[in-house]
Design a protein around this motif. Structure first.
Motif, PDB file in Angstrom:
ATOM      1  N   TYR A  52     -14.269 -31.086  22.236  1.00 53.01           N
ATOM      2  CA  TYR A  52     -15.185 -30.286  23.071  1.00 53.01           C
ATOM      3  C   TYR A  52     -16.489 -30.201  22.298  1.00 53.01           C
ATOM      4  O   TYR A  52     -16.526 -29.688  21.188  1.00 53.01           O
ATOM      5  CB  TYR A  52     -14.580 -28.900  23.282  1.00 53.01           C
ATOM      6  N   GLY A  53     -17.552 -30.762  22.836  1.00 48.91           N
ATOM      7  CA  GLY A  53     -18.796 -30.933  22.073  1.00 48.91           C
ATOM      8  C   GLY A  53     -19.362 -29.621  21.570  1.00 48.91           C
ATOM      9  O   GLY A  53     -19.285 -28.590  22.248  1.00 48.91           O
ATOM     10  N   GLN A  54     -19.966 -29.674  20.392  1.00 47.40           N
ATOM     11  CA  GLN A  54     -20.593 -28.475  19.814  1.00 47.40           C
ATOM     12  C   GLN A  54     -21.620 -27.889  20.762  1.00 47.40           C
ATOM     13  O   GLN A  54     -21.744 -26.660  20.890  1.00 47.40           O
ATOM     14  CB  GLN A  54     -21.250 -28.834  18.481  1.00 47.40           C
ATOM     15  N   GLN A  55     -22.342 -28.760  21.456  1.00 46.43           N
ATOM     16  CA  GLN A  55     -23.384 -28.222  22.352  1.00 46.43           C
ATOM     17  C   GLN A  55     -22.765 -27.440  23.503  1.00 46.43           C
ATOM     18  O   GLN A  55     -23.382 -26.507  24.028  1.00 46.43           O
ATOM     19  CB  GLN A  55     -24.291 -29.338  22.873  1.00 46.43           C
ATOM     20  N   GLU A  56     -21.506 -27.774  23.858  1.00 48.79           N
ATOM     21  CA  GLU A  56     -20.837 -26.992  24.917  1.00 48.79           C
ATOM     22  C   GLU A  56     -20.464 -25.608  24.387  1.00 48.79           C
ATOM     23  O   GLU A  56     -20.583 -24.603  25.095  1.00 48.79           O
ATOM     24  CB  GLU A  56     -19.603 -27.737  25.411  1.00 48.79           C
ATOM     25  N   ILE A  57     -20.020 -25.576  23.146  1.00 50.88           N
ATOM     26  CA  ILE A  57     -19.699 -24.273  22.530  1.00 50.88           C
ATOM     27  C   ILE A  57     -20.960 -23.416  22.444  1.00 50.88           C
ATOM     28  O   ILE A  57     -20.961 -22.218  22.773  1.00 50.88           O
ATOM     29  CB  ILE A  57     -19.080 -24.478  21.140  1.00 50.88           C
ATOM     30  N   VAL A  58     -22.055 -24.038  22.036  1.00 49.53           N
ATOM     31  CA  VAL A  58     -23.322 -23.299  21.931  1.00 49.53           C
ATOM     32  C   VAL A  58     -23.734 -22.745  23.297  1.00 49.53           C
ATOM     33  O   VAL A  58     -24.106 -21.577  23.430  1.00 49.53           O
ATOM     34  CB  VAL A  58     -24.420 -24.213  21.335  1.00 49.53           C
ATOM     35  N   LYS A  59     -23.601 -23.560  24.340  1.00 56.06           N
ATOM     36  CA  LYS A  59     -23.935 -23.079  25.694  1.00 56.06           C
ATOM     37  C   LYS A  59     -23.065 -21.875  26.066  1.00 56.06           C
ATOM     38  O   LYS A  59     -23.562 -20.852  26.571  1.00 56.06           O
ATOM     39  CB  LYS A  59     -23.700 -24.189  26.721  1.00 56.06           C
ATOM     40  N   ASP A  60     -21.763 -21.994  25.781  1.00 54.67           N
ATOM     41  CA  ASP A  60     -20.845 -20.905  26.154  1.00 54.67           C
ATOM     42  C   ASP A  60     -21.159 -19.617  25.385  1.00 54.67           C
ATOM     43  O   ASP A  60     -21.152 -18.513  25.954  1.00 54.67           O
ATOM     44  CB  ASP A  60     -19.388 -21.320  25.863  1.00 54.67           C
ATOM     45  N   LEU A  61     -21.472 -19.751  24.104  1.00 51.10           N
ATOM     46  CA  LEU A  61     -21.732 -18.555  23.285  1.00 51.10           C
ATOM     47  C   LEU A  61     -23.070 -17.908  23.661  1.00 51.10           C
ATOM     48  O   LEU A  61     -23.197 -16.683  23.654  1.00 51.10           O
ATOM     49  CB  LEU A  61     -21.701 -18.917  21.791  1.00 51.10           C
ATOM     50  N   ILE A  62     -24.060 -18.725  23.988  1.00 53.05           N
ATOM     51  CA  ILE A  62     -25.349 -18.176  24.444  1.00 53.05           C
ATOM     52  C   ILE A  62     -25.153 -17.430  25.770  1.00 53.05           C
ATOM     53  O   ILE A  62     -25.565 -16.270  25.914  1.00 53.05           O
ATOM     54  CB  ILE A  62     -26.399 -19.289  24.599  1.00 53.05           C
ATOM     55  N   ALA A  63     -24.478 -18.085  26.707  1.00 53.70           N
ATOM     56  CA  ALA A  63     -24.280 -17.472  28.039  1.00 53.70           C
ATOM     57  C   ALA A  63     -23.520 -16.150  27.909  1.00 53.70           C
ATOM     58  O   ALA A  63     -23.885 -15.142  28.532  1.00 53.70           O
ATOM     59  CB  ALA A  63     -23.517 -18.444  28.940  1.00 53.70           C
ATOM     60  N   ALA A  64     -22.493 -16.139  27.061  1.00 54.60           N
ATOM     61  CA  ALA A  64     -21.692 -14.919  26.909  1.00 54.60           C
ATOM     62  C   ALA A  64     -22.499 -13.804  26.255  1.00 54.60           C
ATOM     63  O   ALA A  64     -22.391 -12.627  26.629  1.00 54.60           O
ATOM     64  CB  ALA A  64     -20.441 -15.224  26.087  1.00 54.60           C
ATOM     65  N   ARG A  65     -23.356 -14.153  25.286  1.00 60.71           N
ATOM     66  CA  ARG A  65     -24.172 -13.113  24.639  1.00 60.71           C
ATOM     67  C   ARG A  65     -25.149 -12.505  25.642  1.00 60.71           C
ATOM     68  O   ARG A  65     -25.274 -11.284  25.739  1.00 60.71           O
ATOM     69  CB  ARG A  65     -24.926 -13.680  23.440  1.00 60.71           C
ATOM     70  N   LEU A  66     -25.794 -13.346  26.416  1.00 60.09           N
ATOM     71  CA  LEU A  66     -26.772 -12.853  27.390  1.00 60.09           C
ATOM     72  C   LEU A  66     -26.074 -12.077  28.508  1.00 60.09           C
ATOM     73  O   LEU A  66     -26.553 -11.025  28.943  1.00 60.09           O
ATOM     74  CB  LEU A  66     -27.585 -14.016  27.956  1.00 60.09           C
ATOM     75  N   ALA A  67     -24.900 -12.560  28.922  1.00 58.05           N
ATOM     76  CA  ALA A  67     -24.156 -11.863  29.990  1.00 58.05           C
ATOM     77  C   ALA A  67     -23.697 -10.479  29.517  1.00 58.05           C
ATOM     78  O   ALA A  67     -23.531  -9.549  30.313  1.00 58.05           O
ATOM     79  CB  ALA A  67     -22.957 -12.702  30.420  1.00 58.05           C
ATOM     80  N   GLY A  68     -23.528 -10.350  28.206  1.00 54.45           N
ATOM     81  CA  GLY A  68     -23.100  -9.059  27.645  1.00 54.45           C
ATOM     82  C   GLY A  68     -24.255  -8.097  27.428  1.00 54.45           C
ATOM     83  O   GLY A  68     -24.082  -7.009  26.865  1.00 54.45           O
ATOM     84  N   GLY A  69     -25.463  -8.514  27.862  1.00 55.86           N
ATOM     85  CA  GLY A  69     -26.607  -7.604  27.770  1.00 55.86           C
ATOM     86  C   GLY A  69     -27.352  -7.697  26.456  1.00 55.86           C
ATOM     87  O   GLY A  69     -28.322  -6.980  26.223  1.00 55.86           O
TER      88      GLY A  69
END
Ligand code: FAS
Ligand code: PHB
Length: 389
Positions: free
Chosen positions: A100-117
């Motif tokens: 699972y590409g590192q850039q996919e992990i980065v996308k997921d972690l960014i989205a989750a941080r922003l979604a968490g406010g």
């Protein structure tokens, strides 16, 4: 004067995951990133997630897309003597890896941080660290609009990679540095993988690696000289050389396709000790880098922050400094294990440029031993899937 508990410099895997680990412990953070969101989300880097990395992302509820789109793998192949020698990772360790590409992990972690406010300050400049020897360190920077910031915090996490500003802030560090006499030419190809698992190939022309990103996209690497240039490598030459180095007796056809990305990455082992000074704590590539042959770089960053989050939490809550005081030494134990494994995989599989016949025979002897000894294969497998945190 702005205020937070932990200032995190760098929004790569280390900084992003640390932010989530600290939020889960009720610790506030500010996350600073020099590049744009689109840049960090498109940067093609690591491809293999170790077993402990996936387990940690699942624990944090951050693995939904990884579990949907990631590719679980139970083995890898070592290709030499014109034959495949499969290392059954799951049979030998009971664990697996996930592609699972590192850039996919980065996308997921960014989205989750922003979604968490929470926010991420992208495209910051002039980041500087201050008062590291006090218990109220500061970070100053200029944001994307040009506004200046002065942030007081309780601790700073230097997660800004090998070229960041955090490691230079450690006074009188000890460096260990080893440069390999070769580099990797990496390509992303729009074609289905030619094999269902990763193939690490040792060939008299040099090393090659067959990996992937999805059922439609293949990731491939060729050993090249450190001073080689992409201009020397036409698409046709890349495919020809990959076909040569991956050649094997039996049923294998290298599927060609459009090359979506090409890059040359130098091979280097580097460790900076200590990983802490006062209220500054380094994690990930800011403190260490490994040659990618062992698929350890990103996973080491995860292991560092897995240890850093509870250490910072205890420190900031007055629950003792033992974890913070031992953070560097304990991280470095795992770092050096990964450095050795990466060195082992790299020297076992890459052709030395001086083509020393003695070195060749040692390599083949090591490969044949790993391919025929359960003990040797188990040692490789347990390091490859990832040792427990
Ligand atoms: P990162 O470098 O990923 O992240 C650091 C972040 O800090 C970056 O986003 C950077 O823009 C930011 N930053 C830097 N200076 C800053 C500043 N002053 N202020 C604010 N932000 C700043 N590993 C593998 O396992 N397999 C591979 O195939 C592989 N291929 C690689 C190819 C390349 C070209 C590179 C460079 C590395 C590769 N790696 C690979 C290793 C890589 O995956 C790293 O180990 C991983 O990115 C480490 O994550 P971080 O420590 O978060 O550092
Ligand atoms: C990748 O898929 O990018 C990859 C896989 C295994 C490695 C290095 C890179 O050892």
């Amino acid at each position: 004067m702005e205020r937070t508990q932990v200032a995190i410099v760098g929004a790569g895997p280390a900084g992003l995951l640390l932010g989530h680990l600290l939020r889960a412990r009720g610790i506030d953070t500010v996350l600073l990133e020099a590049r744009s969101r689109s840049y960090v989300e498109q940067r093609v880097r690591a491809g293999v997630c170790e077993h402990p990395t996936v387990e940690l992302l699942r624990e944090l509820g951050l693995a939904d897309r990884l579990d949907r789109e990631g590719l679980p793998h139970h083995g890898i192949s070592l290709r030499f003597d014109r034959a495949d020698h499969r290392i059954d990772l799951t049979e030998l360790t009971g664990k697996q890896i996930t592609v699972y590409g590192q850039q996919e992990i980065v996308k997921d972690l960014i989205a989750a941080r922003l979604a968490g406010g929470e926010t991420i300050e992208f495209e910051v400049t002039d980041v500087a660290l201050h008062d590291l020897d006090t218990d109220t360190p500061r970070v100053t920077w200029t944001d994307a609009t040009g506004a200046a910031h002065d942030l007081r915090c309780d601790a700073i996490a230097g997660c800004d990679g090998f070229h960041g500003i955090s490691r230079p802030a450690i006074p009188a560090p000890r460096f260990y540095d080893h440069t390999y006499p070769f580099a990797w030419l990496g390509v992303l190809a729009e074609t289905p993988p030619s094999h269902e698992e990763l193939i690490y190939a040792r060939h008299t022309n040099g090393f090659a690696l067959h990996s992937m990103r999805s059922p439609e996209v293949t990731r491939l690497y060729l050993q090249v000289s450190p001073d080689d240039q992409l201009t020397n490598w036409s698409d046709a030459r890349i495919w020809d050389e990959l076909a040569t180095r991956l050649e094997v007796d039996g049923d294998f056809t290298l599927r060609e396709g459009t090359l979506l990305e090409k890059s040359i990455t130098p091979m280097r082992s580097f460790v900076a000790e200590p990983m802490r000074h006062g209220r500054l704590f380094l994690a990930g590539d800011a403190a260490h880098i490994v040659p990618p042959t062992g698929a350890k770089g990103m996973n080491l960053a995860v292991a560092d922050v897995h240890r850093l989050a509870p250490a910072l939490t205890a420190l900031l809550r007055g629950q003792g400094t033992e974890q913070a005081d031992t953070y560097s030494d304990r991280c470095l134990r795992r770092v050096w294990r990964a450095e050795h494994f990466s060195y082992f995989m790299t020297t076992m599989l890459h052709r030395a440029p001086n083509e020393d016949p003695f070195a060749d025979q040692l390599q083949l002897s090591q490969l044949r031993y790993v391919a025929t000894s359960t003990a040797a294969a188990t040692s490789l497998a347990e390091n490859y899937v990832g040792l427990d945190f």
